[in-house]
Design a protein around this motif. Structure first.
Motif, PDB file in Angstrom:
ATOM      1  N   GLU A 125      35.537  35.279  23.290  1.00  0.00           N
ATOM      2  CA  GLU A 125      34.982  33.968  23.412  1.00  0.00           C
ATOM      3  C   GLU A 125      33.511  33.935  23.481  1.00  0.00           C
ATOM      4  OE1 GLU A 125      37.421  31.837  26.180  1.00  0.00           O
ATOM      5  OE2 GLU A 125      39.221  32.575  25.345  1.00  0.00           O
ATOM      6  N   GLY A 126      32.890  35.344  23.213  1.00  0.00           N
ATOM      7  CA  GLY A 126      31.391  35.063  23.325  1.00  0.00           C
ATOM      8  C   GLY A 126      31.130  35.649  24.836  1.00  0.00           C
ATOM      9  N   ASP A 127      32.087  36.273  25.484  1.00  0.00           N
ATOM     10  CA  ASP A 127      31.986  36.447  26.829  1.00  0.00           C
ATOM     11  C   ASP A 127      31.192  37.841  27.028  1.00  0.00           C
ATOM     12  OD1 ASP A 127      31.868  36.872  29.750  1.00  0.00           O
ATOM     13  OD2 ASP A 127      33.969  36.169  29.900  1.00  0.00           O
ATOM     14  N   TRP A 128      29.866  37.804  27.114  1.00  0.00           N
ATOM     15  CA  TRP A 128      29.162  39.257  27.112  1.00  0.00           C
ATOM     16  C   TRP A 128      29.106  39.720  28.413  1.00  0.00           C
ATOM     17  CZ3 TRP A 128      24.803  38.912  30.249  1.00  0.00           C
ATOM     18  CH2 TRP A 128      24.318  37.893  30.426  1.00  0.00           C
ATOM     19  N   LYS A 129      29.253  39.168  29.504  1.00  0.00           N
ATOM     20  CA  LYS A 129      29.061  39.798  30.776  1.00  0.00           C
ATOM     21  C   LYS A 129      30.476  40.322  31.022  1.00  0.00           C
ATOM     22  CE  LYS A 129      28.438  35.777  32.996  1.00  0.00           C
ATOM     23  NZ  LYS A 129      28.824  35.008  31.948  1.00  0.00           N
ATOM     24  N   THR A 130      31.401  39.945  30.633  1.00  0.00           N
ATOM     25  CA  THR A 130      32.839  40.400  30.833  1.00  0.00           C
ATOM     26  C   THR A 130      32.928  41.731  29.726  1.00  0.00           C
ATOM     27  OG1 THR A 130      33.953  38.619  31.439  1.00  0.00           O
ATOM     28  CG2 THR A 130      35.217  40.319  30.865  1.00  0.00           C
ATOM     29  N   ALA A 131      32.434  41.892  28.642  1.00  0.00           N
ATOM     30  CA  ALA A 131      32.235  42.958  28.006  1.00  0.00           C
ATOM     31  C   ALA A 131      31.478  44.089  28.654  1.00  0.00           C
ATOM     32  CB  ALA A 131      31.620  42.439  26.606  1.00  0.00           C
ATOM     33  N   ALA A 132      30.328  43.620  29.259  1.00  0.00           N
ATOM     34  CA  ALA A 132      29.425  44.509  30.007  1.00  0.00           C
ATOM     35  C   ALA A 132      30.083  45.163  30.990  1.00  0.00           C
ATOM     36  CB  ALA A 132      28.093  43.943  30.421  1.00  0.00           C
ATOM     37  N   MET A 133      31.017  44.267  31.924  1.00  0.00           N
ATOM     38  CA  MET A 133      31.622  44.842  33.212  1.00  0.00           C
ATOM     39  C   MET A 133      32.834  45.756  32.640  1.00  0.00           C
ATOM     40  SD  MET A 133      30.186  43.748  35.636  1.00  0.00           S
ATOM     41  CE  MET A 133      31.385  44.415  36.667  1.00  0.00           C
ATOM     42  N   VAL A 134      33.722  45.501  31.487  1.00  0.00           N
ATOM     43  CA  VAL A 134      34.652  46.432  30.901  1.00  0.00           C
ATOM     44  C   VAL A 134      33.959  47.674  30.547  1.00  0.00           C
ATOM     45  CG1 VAL A 134      36.461  46.708  28.877  1.00  0.00           C
ATOM     46  CG2 VAL A 134      36.077  44.504  30.066  1.00  0.00           C
ATOM     47  N   ARG A 135      32.967  47.769  29.822  1.00  0.00           N
ATOM     48  CA  ARG A 135      32.199  49.018  29.659  1.00  0.00           C
ATOM     49  C   ARG A 135      31.751  49.755  30.658  1.00  0.00           C
ATOM     50  NH1 ARG A 135      30.621  53.277  26.181  1.00  0.00           N
ATOM     51  NH2 ARG A 135      28.615  54.132  26.940  1.00  0.00           N
ATOM     52  N   LEU A 136      31.200  48.996  31.916  1.00  0.00           N
ATOM     53  CA  LEU A 136      30.761  49.715  33.035  1.00  0.00           C
ATOM     54  C   LEU A 136      32.118  50.407  33.676  1.00  0.00           C
ATOM     55  CD1 LEU A 136      29.048  50.090  35.621  1.00  0.00           C
ATOM     56  CD2 LEU A 136      29.925  47.945  36.440  1.00  0.00           C
ATOM     57  N   MET A 137      33.254  49.789  33.681  1.00  0.00           N
ATOM     58  CA  MET A 137      34.618  50.518  34.282  1.00  0.00           C
ATOM     59  C   MET A 137      34.966  51.454  33.482  1.00  0.00           C
ATOM     60  SD  MET A 137      36.722  47.021  35.635  1.00  0.00           S
ATOM     61  CE  MET A 137      36.346  46.362  37.160  1.00  0.00           C
ATOM     62  N   LYS A 138      34.818  51.383  32.280  1.00  0.00           N
ATOM     63  CA  LYS A 138      35.192  52.634  31.304  1.00  0.00           C
ATOM     64  C   LYS A 138      34.485  53.818  31.685  1.00  0.00           C
ATOM     65  CE  LYS A 138      38.314  50.662  28.523  1.00  0.00           C
ATOM     66  NZ  LYS A 138      39.621  50.996  28.366  1.00  0.00           N
ATOM     67  N   ILE A 139      33.203  53.649  31.559  1.00  0.00           N
ATOM     68  CA  ILE A 139      32.202  54.862  32.025  1.00  0.00           C
ATOM     69  C   ILE A 139      32.500  55.204  33.539  1.00  0.00           C
ATOM     70  CG2 ILE A 139      30.060  55.443  32.641  1.00  0.00           C
ATOM     71  CD1 ILE A 139      30.302  55.208  29.724  1.00  0.00           C
ATOM     72  N   MET A 140      32.840  54.565  34.393  1.00  0.00           N
ATOM     73  CA  MET A 140      32.997  54.959  35.704  1.00  0.00           C
ATOM     74  C   MET A 140      34.269  55.657  35.856  1.00  0.00           C
ATOM     75  SD  MET A 140      31.567  51.568  38.151  1.00  0.00           S
ATOM     76  CE  MET A 140      32.091  52.065  39.493  1.00  0.00           C
ATOM     77  N   THR A 141      34.969  55.550  34.964  1.00  0.00           N
ATOM     78  CA  THR A 141      36.483  56.132  35.083  1.00  0.00           C
ATOM     79  C   THR A 141      36.726  57.321  34.032  1.00  0.00           C
ATOM     80  OG1 THR A 141      37.564  54.439  33.532  1.00  0.00           O
ATOM     81  CG2 THR A 141      37.561  54.073  35.839  1.00  0.00           C
ATOM     82  N   THR A 142      35.546  57.542  33.416  1.00  0.00           N
ATOM     83  CA  THR A 142      35.545  58.802  32.457  1.00  0.00           C
ATOM     84  C   THR A 142      36.064  60.190  32.962  1.00  0.00           C
ATOM     85  OG1 THR A 142      33.897  57.677  30.938  1.00  0.00           O
ATOM     86  CG2 THR A 142      34.052  60.057  30.707  1.00  0.00           C
ATOM     87  N   GLY A 143      36.834  60.540  32.646  1.00  0.00           N
ATOM     88  CA  GLY A 143      37.511  61.954  33.097  1.00  0.00           C
ATOM     89  C   GLY A 143      38.211  61.725  34.231  1.00  0.00           C
ATOM     90  N   LYS A 144      38.541  60.775  34.632  1.00  0.00           N
ATOM     91  CA  LYS A 144      39.265  60.363  36.037  1.00  0.00           C
ATOM     92  C   LYS A 144      40.824  61.116  35.785  1.00  0.00           C
ATOM     93  CE  LYS A 144      40.511  57.157  39.591  1.00  0.00           C
ATOM     94  NZ  LYS A 144      40.004  58.123  40.653  1.00  0.00           N
ATOM     95  N   LYS A 145      41.117  62.070  36.622  1.00  0.00           N
ATOM     96  CA  LYS A 145      42.499  62.467  36.541  1.00  0.00           C
ATOM     97  C   LYS A 145      43.476  61.444  36.823  1.00  0.00           C
ATOM     98  CE  LYS A 145      45.528  66.242  38.320  1.00  0.00           C
ATOM     99  NZ  LYS A 145      45.662  67.312  39.417  1.00  0.00           N
ATOM    100  N   ASP A 146      44.602  61.514  35.922  1.00  0.00           N
ATOM    101  CA  ASP A 146      45.631  60.501  36.061  1.00  0.00           C
ATOM    102  C   ASP A 146      45.073  59.142  36.011  1.00  0.00           C
ATOM    103  OD1 ASP A 146      47.574  62.705  36.446  1.00  0.00           O
ATOM    104  OD2 ASP A 146      47.006  62.825  38.673  1.00  0.00           O
ATOM    105  N   ALA A 147      44.210  58.916  35.300  1.00  0.00           N
ATOM    106  CA  ALA A 147      43.774  57.511  35.064  1.00  0.00           C
ATOM    107  C   ALA A 147      44.617  56.470  34.567  1.00  0.00           C
ATOM    108  CB  ALA A 147      42.739  57.344  34.190  1.00  0.00           C
ATOM    109  N   LYS A 148      44.967  55.206  35.023  1.00  0.00           N
ATOM    110  CA  LYS A 148      45.922  54.501  34.747  1.00  0.00           C
ATOM    111  C   LYS A 148      45.496  53.370  33.833  1.00  0.00           C
ATOM    112  CE  LYS A 148      48.917  53.000  37.625  1.00  0.00           C
ATOM    113  NZ  LYS A 148      49.597  52.353  38.881  1.00  0.00           N
TER     114      LYS A 148
END
Length: 379
Positions: free
Chosen positions: A184-207
Motif C-alpha cells: 500500500e505504498g508503505d515505504w517506511k515499513t519497506a525500509a525497516m524490513v530491509r534494515l532487519m534483513k541486513i542486521m540478520t545477514t549470516g546469523k546462525k540459525d536465523a528464523k
C-alpha cells in the motif's frame, strides 16, 4: 583517559553505545558483535533507495511520511516510479526465462499436480506471477534499489499494459532475497524490513524476518492473540514446515486471482516494529511478541500467517500500541532484539518506545508525554 572521554562525550551529547567488560571475555565479545549488526544496519540505511510503484493507498496516512526528513535523519531516498515504467521492463522479459522460473516454483514449493497443466487458467496465473517477479527484480537491480512498495490501487492499465494480478508472489520471494517491502505504498515499513534483513545477514540459525500486518484478533480468554497475515505478501523465511504455491481468489485490488506462497510461521519470541511520522519527529515502536501455533487450520484463508500474543498481554500490548500511534503494518523478526532496534533508533537520533513484559499503561502514557517534551526541547 577513559574518564575524560566519557565526560566529553556526555557533555557534547554524543550518542554512543556503552559495553562494559574485559575485551577478551566471551560475553563482552558477544555484546560487541550484536552491536556490530546495528552498525551494519545503520550503514546500509545511509544510501537506501526505496522505489514506490504507484503512490500510497488513498486515506491511509500511516503509510506515508516526510520523505525529506527521512533522508536527512536516516539516509532513506524514496522515489516514485510509475507502473508504466515498470511495465517497460515487463515487456522485455523473455518467455523462456519465465518458463524456467515457473519450473523452479514447482520444484521448490508444494502444489497440486493440476497446477502444472499449461492449458489451465491457474497455470497462466503462476506464469504471469513469475513474469512479474522477473520484471520487478530487473528494475530494482537497474535502479540500485534496496526496497520497494506496491499499491493494489495502482497496478497499471489491465486492458493495455498492466498486471493481471497483485504481484504478491514476487514480493514474497524478493523479500527472501533481502529486499525491503511495504504494501500500500508503505515505504517506511519497506525500509525497516530491509534494515532487519541486513542486521540478520549470516546469523546462525536465523528464523526469519518479514513484512507483516495485523489481520484479526482472538479475544477468547486464555487464548488471546493476533492473527498476522496480509493479502499475499509475507516473507517465506519465517515459514515453519512446507510452503505451498496456490492460486486463489482475492477480493482486494480488482484484479484476477493471484498466485501466492502459503505457509504458517515458526513459533517463539520475536519483535514487531512500526516506524511512524509524528509530524515533528519519527517514532520507532518496538513490541516484544510471543509467536505460537494456531489451534486449527484455516483452509478458507489461503495466505501466509503468523499468530502471536504481544507482551505483556493482548489487552495491554494493543492499548499501548494504539496510544503510541502504531501502524497496521509491521517489520517483524525472530532474530533481532528490542535492544538492537532501540540502539539503531538512538544512532539515528529518533524516538524509540518499548512495549514488553514490564509495560504498564499509566507509566507508558507518561513516557509518551515526557518524550514529546524532550524532542521539542532538543529539536
Amino acid at each position: 583517559d577513559v574518564c575524560s572521554s566519557d565526560l566529553i562525550c556526555t557533555r557534547m551529547r554524543i550518542r554512543r553505545k556503552v559495553v562494559v567488560g574485559y575485551w577478551k571475555d566471551e560475553n563482552t565479545l558477544h555484546k560487541i558483535a550484536v552491536w556490530m549488526r546495528v552498525c551494519a544496519g545503520w550503514a546500509d540505511s545511509q544510501d537506501m533507495l526505496i522505489i514506490r510503484f504507484g503512490d500510497q493507498m488513498n486515506n491511509v496516512a500511516v503509510t506515508d511520511g516526510d520523505k525529506v526528513e527521512a533522508e536527512q535523519r536516516m539516509g532513506y531516498h524514496v522515489d516514485y516510479c510509475p507502473v508504466s515504467e515498470l511495465m517497460e521492463y515487463h515487456k522485455e522479459i523473455k518467455a523462456a526465462d519465465v518458463d524456467a522460473l515457473v519450473a523452479t516454483y514447482f520444484k521448490e514449493y508444494d502444489h497440486e499436480s493440476s497446477l502444472e497443466d499449461k492449458s489451465t487458467e491457474a497455470y497462466q496465473k503462476v506464469w504471469n506471477a513469475a513474469k512479474a517477479e522477473l520484471a520487478l527484480r530487473a528494475i530494482l537491480k537497474a535502479k540500485g534499489a534496496k526496497g520497494f512498495t506496491t499499491n493494489f490501487d495502482d497496478l497499471g492499465d489491465l486492458e493495455h499494459n498492466g498486471f493481471d494480478q497483485i504481484p504478491g508472489l514476487a514480493s514474497q520471494r524478493l523479500m527472501a532475497e533481502g529486499y525491503g517491502f511495504g504494501a500500500e505504498g508503505d515505504w517506511k515499513t519497506a525500509a525497516m524490513v530491509r534494515l532487519m534483513k541486513i542486521m540478520t545477514t549470516g546469523k546462525k540459525d536465523a528464523k526469519g524476518t518479514s513484512f507483516m500486518e495485523d489481520y484479526t484478533y482472538n479475544l477468547v480468554p486464555g487464548k488471546e492473540g493476533i492473527l498476522e497475515a496480509h493479502m499475499l505478501e509475507v516473507c517465506p523465511t519465517i515459514a515453519d514446515g512446507p510452503i505451498s504455491i496456490k492460486v486463489n481468489p482475492l477480493s482486494m485490488g480488482d484484479r484476477e486471482d493471484p498466485a501466492r506462497l502459503v505457509f504458517t510461521s515458526k513459533t517463539g519470541p520475536a519483535i514487531a516494529t512500526s516506524l511512524i511520522d509524528l509530524g515533528d519527529r519519527f517514532r520507532l515502536i518496538i513490541n516484544d511478541v510471543d509467536c505460537k501455533k494456531t489451534e486449527k487450520e484455516m483452509p478458507k484463508l489461503p495466505v501466509a500467517t503468523a499468530f502471536w500474543t504481544p507482551q505483556p498481554d493482548l489487552a495491554t500490548g494493543a492499548e499501548a500500541w494504539i496510544l503510541a500511534g502504531g501502524a497496521h503494518h509491521t517489520a517483524f523478526s525472530y532474530d533481532i532484539t528490542a535492544e538492537q532496534m532501540g540502539d539503531w533508533a538512538e544512532a539515528m537520533g529518533i524516538e524509540a518506545v518499548y512495549i514488553d513484559k514490564d509495560t504498564q499503561i499509566r507509566n507508558f502514557k507518561n513516557e509518551l508525554k515526557w518524550n514529546s517534551m524532550y524532542y521539542k526541547l532538543n529539536k
